[in-house]
Design a protein around this motif. Structure first.
Motif, PDB file in Angstrom:
ATOM      1  N   GLY A   1       0.786  -1.225   0.000  1.00  0.00           N
ATOM      2  CA  GLY A   1       0.000   0.000   0.000  1.00  0.00           C
ATOM      3  C   GLY A   1       0.813   1.268   0.000  1.00  0.00           C
ATOM      4  N   ASP A   2       0.461   2.208   0.885  1.00  0.00           N
ATOM      5  CA  ASP A   2       1.050   3.540   0.908  1.00  0.00           C
ATOM      6  C   ASP A   2       2.249   3.612   1.855  1.00  0.00           C
ATOM      7  OD1 ASP A   2      -0.120   3.579   3.449  1.00  0.00           O
ATOM      8  OD2 ASP A   2      -1.926   4.563   2.724  1.00  0.00           O
ATOM      9  N   SER A   3       2.596   4.820   2.292  1.00  0.00           N
ATOM     10  CA  SER A   3       3.806   5.005   3.099  1.00  0.00           C
ATOM     11  C   SER A   3       3.760   4.270   4.431  1.00  0.00           C
ATOM     12  CB  SER A   3       4.048   6.502   3.353  1.00  0.00           C
ATOM     13  OG  SER A   3       2.922   7.100   3.965  1.00  0.00           O
ATOM     14  N   TRP A   4       2.571   4.033   4.980  1.00  0.00           N
ATOM     15  CA  TRP A   4       2.489   3.300   6.243  1.00  0.00           C
ATOM     16  C   TRP A   4       2.906   1.836   6.060  1.00  0.00           C
ATOM     17  CZ3 TRP A   4      -0.157   4.420  11.209  1.00  0.00           C
ATOM     18  CH2 TRP A   4      -0.244   5.794  11.445  1.00  0.00           C
ATOM     19  N   THR A   5       2.933   1.380   4.829  1.00  0.00           N
ATOM     20  CA  THR A   5       3.351   0.007   4.534  1.00  0.00           C
ATOM     21  C   THR A   5       4.766  -0.261   5.027  1.00  0.00           C
ATOM     22  OG1 THR A   5       1.908  -0.191   2.618  1.00  0.00           O
ATOM     23  CG2 THR A   5       3.830  -1.613   2.657  1.00  0.00           C
ATOM     24  N   TYR A   6       5.639   0.719   4.859  1.00  0.00           N
ATOM     25  CA  TYR A   6       7.035   0.525   5.221  1.00  0.00           C
ATOM     26  C   TYR A   6       7.202   0.402   6.733  1.00  0.00           C
ATOM     27  CZ  TYR A   6       7.860   1.572   0.353  1.00  0.00           C
ATOM     28  OH  TYR A   6       7.839   1.517  -1.016  1.00  0.00           O
ATOM     29  N   GLY A   7       6.464   1.203   7.489  1.00  0.00           N
ATOM     30  CA  GLY A   7       6.489   1.080   8.938  1.00  0.00           C
ATOM     31  C   GLY A   7       5.858  -0.216   9.402  1.00  0.00           C
ATOM     32  N   ASN A   8       4.763  -0.616   8.739  1.00  0.00           N
ATOM     33  CA  ASN A   8       4.119  -1.897   9.062  1.00  0.00           C
ATOM     34  C   ASN A   8       5.102  -3.045   8.871  1.00  0.00           C
ATOM     35  OD1 ASN A   8       1.696  -0.588   9.567  1.00  0.00           O
ATOM     36  ND2 ASN A   8       0.842  -1.019   7.548  1.00  0.00           N
ATOM     37  N   TYR A   9       5.804  -3.005   7.751  1.00  0.00           N
ATOM     38  CA  TYR A   9       6.761  -4.062   7.419  1.00  0.00           C
ATOM     39  C   TYR A   9       7.860  -4.160   8.484  1.00  0.00           C
ATOM     40  CZ  TYR A   9      10.722  -6.279   5.047  1.00  0.00           C
ATOM     41  OH  TYR A   9      11.801  -7.078   4.749  1.00  0.00           O
ATOM     42  N   GLN A  10       8.465  -3.032   8.814  1.00  0.00           N
ATOM     43  CA  GLN A  10       9.552  -3.032   9.789  1.00  0.00           C
ATOM     44  C   GLN A  10       9.061  -3.468  11.174  1.00  0.00           C
ATOM     45  OE1 GLN A  10      12.651  -2.626   9.057  1.00  0.00           O
ATOM     46  NE2 GLN A  10      12.516  -1.790   6.983  1.00  0.00           N
ATOM     47  N   GLY A  11       7.912  -2.928  11.592  1.00  0.00           N
ATOM     48  CA  GLY A  11       7.386  -3.253  12.919  1.00  0.00           C
ATOM     49  C   GLY A  11       6.966  -4.699  13.028  1.00  0.00           C
ATOM     50  N   LEU A  12       6.310  -5.235  12.004  1.00  0.00           N
ATOM     51  CA  LEU A  12       5.865  -6.622  12.035  1.00  0.00           C
ATOM     52  C   LEU A  12       7.043  -7.583  11.955  1.00  0.00           C
ATOM     53  CD1 LEU A  12       3.486  -8.539  12.191  1.00  0.00           C
ATOM     54  CD2 LEU A  12       3.218  -8.344   9.716  1.00  0.00           C
ATOM     55  N   GLN A  13       8.004  -7.244  11.114  1.00  0.00           N
ATOM     56  CA  GLN A  13       9.204  -8.073  11.012  1.00  0.00           C
ATOM     57  C   GLN A  13       9.913  -8.156  12.365  1.00  0.00           C
ATOM     58  OE1 GLN A  13      12.681  -6.590   8.734  1.00  0.00           O
ATOM     59  NE2 GLN A  13      12.495  -8.473   7.535  1.00  0.00           N
ATOM     60  N   GLN A  14       9.947  -7.040  13.067  1.00  0.00           N
ATOM     61  CA  GLN A  14      10.567  -6.983  14.393  1.00  0.00           C
ATOM     62  C   GLN A  14       9.889  -7.945  15.360  1.00  0.00           C
ATOM     63  OE1 GLN A  14       9.959  -3.482  17.286  1.00  0.00           O
ATOM     64  NE2 GLN A  14      11.909  -2.990  16.309  1.00  0.00           N
ATOM     65  N   HIS A  15       8.557  -7.992  15.328  1.00  0.00           N
ATOM     66  CA  HIS A  15       7.818  -8.859  16.241  1.00  0.00           C
ATOM     67  C   HIS A  15       7.957 -10.323  15.851  1.00  0.00           C
ATOM     68  CE1 HIS A  15       5.801  -6.164  19.082  1.00  0.00           C
ATOM     69  NE2 HIS A  15       5.853  -5.289  18.097  1.00  0.00           N
ATOM     70  N   LEU A  16       8.012 -10.608  14.567  1.00  0.00           N
ATOM     71  CA  LEU A  16       8.201 -11.986  14.135  1.00  0.00           C
ATOM     72  C   LEU A  16       9.567 -12.510  14.581  1.00  0.00           C
ATOM     73  CD1 LEU A  16       6.735 -11.805  10.515  1.00  0.00           C
ATOM     74  CD2 LEU A  16       5.657 -12.803  12.539  1.00  0.00           C
ATOM     75  N   GLN A  17      10.571 -11.639  14.500  1.00  0.00           N
ATOM     76  CA  GLN A  17      11.908 -12.027  14.930  1.00  0.00           C
ATOM     77  C   GLN A  17      11.960 -12.259  16.438  1.00  0.00           C
ATOM     78  OE1 GLN A  17      14.251  -8.781  13.378  1.00  0.00           O
ATOM     79  NE2 GLN A  17      14.479  -9.723  11.365  1.00  0.00           N
ATOM     80  N   LYS A  18      11.268 -11.421  17.203  1.00  0.00           N
ATOM     81  CA  LYS A  18      11.218 -11.597  18.654  1.00  0.00           C
ATOM     82  C   LYS A  18      10.580 -12.928  19.024  1.00  0.00           C
ATOM     83  CE  LYS A  18      11.028  -6.753  20.158  1.00  0.00           C
ATOM     84  NZ  LYS A  18      10.173  -5.719  20.812  1.00  0.00           N
ATOM     85  N   LYS A  19       9.567 -13.316  18.260  1.00  0.00           N
ATOM     86  CA  LYS A  19       8.866 -14.571  18.510  1.00  0.00           C
ATOM     87  C   LYS A  19       9.586 -15.758  17.893  1.00  0.00           C
ATOM     88  CE  LYS A  19       5.329 -12.691  20.611  1.00  0.00           C
ATOM     89  NZ  LYS A  19       4.978 -12.985  22.021  1.00  0.00           N
ATOM     90  N   GLN A  20      10.698 -15.488  17.193  1.00  0.00           N
ATOM     91  CA  GLN A  20      11.495 -16.526  16.531  1.00  0.00           C
ATOM     92  C   GLN A  20      10.642 -17.343  15.551  1.00  0.00           C
ATOM     93  OE1 GLN A  20      13.291 -18.627  19.921  1.00  0.00           O
ATOM     94  NE2 GLN A  20      15.169 -17.479  19.557  1.00  0.00           N
ATOM     95  N   LEU A  21       9.850 -16.616  14.761  1.00  0.00           N
ATOM     96  CA  LEU A  21       8.982 -17.257  13.783  1.00  0.00           C
ATOM     97  C   LEU A  21       9.588 -17.133  12.383  1.00  0.00           C
ATOM     98  CD1 LEU A  21       5.487 -16.052  15.036  1.00  0.00           C
ATOM     99  CD2 LEU A  21       6.523 -18.298  15.336  1.00  0.00           C
ATOM    100  N   LYS A  22       9.703 -18.227  11.714  1.00  0.00           N
ATOM    101  CA  LYS A  22      10.243 -18.245  10.358  1.00  0.00           C
ATOM    102  C   LYS A  22       9.108 -17.998   9.363  1.00  0.00           C
ATOM    103  CE  LYS A  22      13.288 -21.442   9.405  1.00  0.00           C
ATOM    104  NZ  LYS A  22      13.966 -22.761   9.285  1.00  0.00           N
ATOM    105  N   VAL A  23       8.643 -16.760   9.340  1.00  0.00           N
ATOM    106  CA  VAL A  23       7.560 -16.365   8.450  1.00  0.00           C
ATOM    107  C   VAL A  23       8.106 -15.330   7.460  1.00  0.00           C
ATOM    108  CG1 VAL A  23       5.266 -15.328   8.279  1.00  0.00           C
ATOM    109  CG2 VAL A  23       5.849 -16.753  10.259  1.00  0.00           C
ATOM    110  N   PRO A  24       8.196 -15.670   6.177  1.00  0.00           N
ATOM    111  CA  PRO A  24       8.656 -14.686   5.194  1.00  0.00           C
ATOM    112  C   PRO A  24       7.712 -13.491   5.148  1.00  0.00           C
ATOM    113  CG  PRO A  24       8.652 -16.906   4.260  1.00  0.00           C
ATOM    114  CD  PRO A  24       7.916 -16.985   5.579  1.00  0.00           C
ATOM    115  N   ILE A  25       8.283 -12.309   5.061  1.00  0.00           N
ATOM    116  CA  ILE A  25       7.469 -11.096   5.004  1.00  0.00           C
ATOM    117  C   ILE A  25       8.033 -10.194   3.907  1.00  0.00           C
ATOM    118  CG2 ILE A  25       8.792 -10.126   6.935  1.00  0.00           C
ATOM    119  CD1 ILE A  25       6.283  -8.494   7.658  1.00  0.00           C
ATOM    120  N   HIS A  26       7.167  -9.713   3.039  1.00  0.00           N
ATOM    121  CA  HIS A  26       7.558  -8.884   1.902  1.00  0.00           C
ATOM    122  C   HIS A  26       6.833  -7.553   1.985  1.00  0.00           C
ATOM    123  CE1 HIS A  26       9.276 -12.487  -0.065  1.00  0.00           C
ATOM    124  NE2 HIS A  26       8.219 -13.111   0.442  1.00  0.00           N
ATOM    125  N   ARG A  27       7.340  -6.577   1.253  1.00  0.00           N
ATOM    126  CA  ARG A  27       6.658  -5.291   1.195  1.00  0.00           C
ATOM    127  C   ARG A  27       6.548  -4.832  -0.254  1.00  0.00           C
ATOM    128  NH1 ARG A  27      11.399  -1.477   3.800  1.00  0.00           N
ATOM    129  NH2 ARG A  27      12.724  -1.362   1.955  1.00  0.00           N
TER     130      ARG A  27
END
Length: 256
Positions: free
Chosen positions: A12-38
């Motif tokens: 989507g729009d500019s908030w997409t980039y913040g969503n991507y970074q923030g969600l990726q951060q939480h997935l890493q904290k949870k040690q989840l091997k979930v691919p995430i793209h933007r």
């Protein structure tokens, strides 16, 4: 038959980039091997993607995404009032147009990818714009600050949150059609406590009389990395944790 392992596309729009970074951060904290793209671009609108409805399905095909975190509509709302100058129009006039464009985008997506899961949370309230629009040296600046606090902030917040009804109606509409569309309202997540005497506000939910806290904002429109971390932490708790835990129960290997 086990479900395919989840793959998330933030689009989507500019908030997409913040969503991507923030969600990726939480997935890493949870040690989840979930691919995430933007995918997407700063400043884009639902109208633009409705006019190029092949874009989102193409991104889903390329990434093989099972989930789409979609962020659109904010620039449409902003442009409606400021670029087109429709200052006296009701928010419902703008959101009706936004809904039509989102319908076009989602219909095109589900036509090619009927099982993809889409989640939207809209946005959050704007940060303070007081220092950008009011000059202390200008005559009657005190009056302008009072008007901004008691008129400007609540009107802006009410206009922004008018998108909620649109996203709620989309959830109902596409659920009835058998598609996966979820709306998770996060309005007020970044308001926090602005003044000590307002401490009880945290228990009462959000307020139209407050903007998002400056500590969470990069500018009046965009959250900063701390803000997106808070938003994605709440979205993860209210939506993605359920999706990922369900996948683990079905036998998917998500842990690192």
């Amino acid at each position: 038959m086990p479900k395919p392992n989840p793959i998330i596309l933030c689009f989507g729009d500019s908030w997409t980039y913040g969503n991507y970074q923030g969600l990726q951060q939480h997935l890493q904290k949870k040690q989840l091997k979930v691919p995430i793209h933007r995918g997407g671009q700063y400043g884009t609108t639902a109208r633009q993607y409705a006019n190029h409805q092949e874009e989102l399905p193409r991104w889903v095909s390329q990434t093989r995404a099972t989930h789409v975190l979609l962020s659109l509509g904010g620039n449409d709302l902003k442009n409606f009032y400021f670029r087109e100058g429709r200052y006296t129009s009701l928010p419902s006039t703008a959101t009706t147009l936004i809904k039509k464009d989102l319908n076009t985008i989602l219909d095109a997506l589900y036509l090619q990818h009927p099982n993809v899961k889409v989640v939207m949370y809209g946005y959050d309230f704007l940060g303070s714009a007081e220092e950008f629009i009011i000059n202390d040296k200008a005559p009657r600046s005190g009056l302008y600050r009072t008007l901004y606090r008691w008129i400007g902030i609540p009107i802006t917040n009410m206009v922004a949150s008018s998108l909620s009804k649109t996203l709620s109606s989309l959830e109902k509409e596409y659920t009835q059609k058998g598609h996966h569309f979820t709306y998770v309202p996060l309005w007020g997540t970044l308001q926090h406590v602005i003044e000590e005497e307002e401490e009880d506000d945290k228990k009462r939910g959000y307020s139209y009389w407050k903007h998002s806290a400056t500590e969470y904002m990069q500018d009046p429109i965009h959250a900063n990395s701390k803000g997106f971390s808070v938003l994605m932490g709440k979205l993860y708790k209210e939506y993605f944790v359920r999706e990922l835990e369900t996948q683990q129960q079905d036998g998917g290997e998500l842990k690192t």
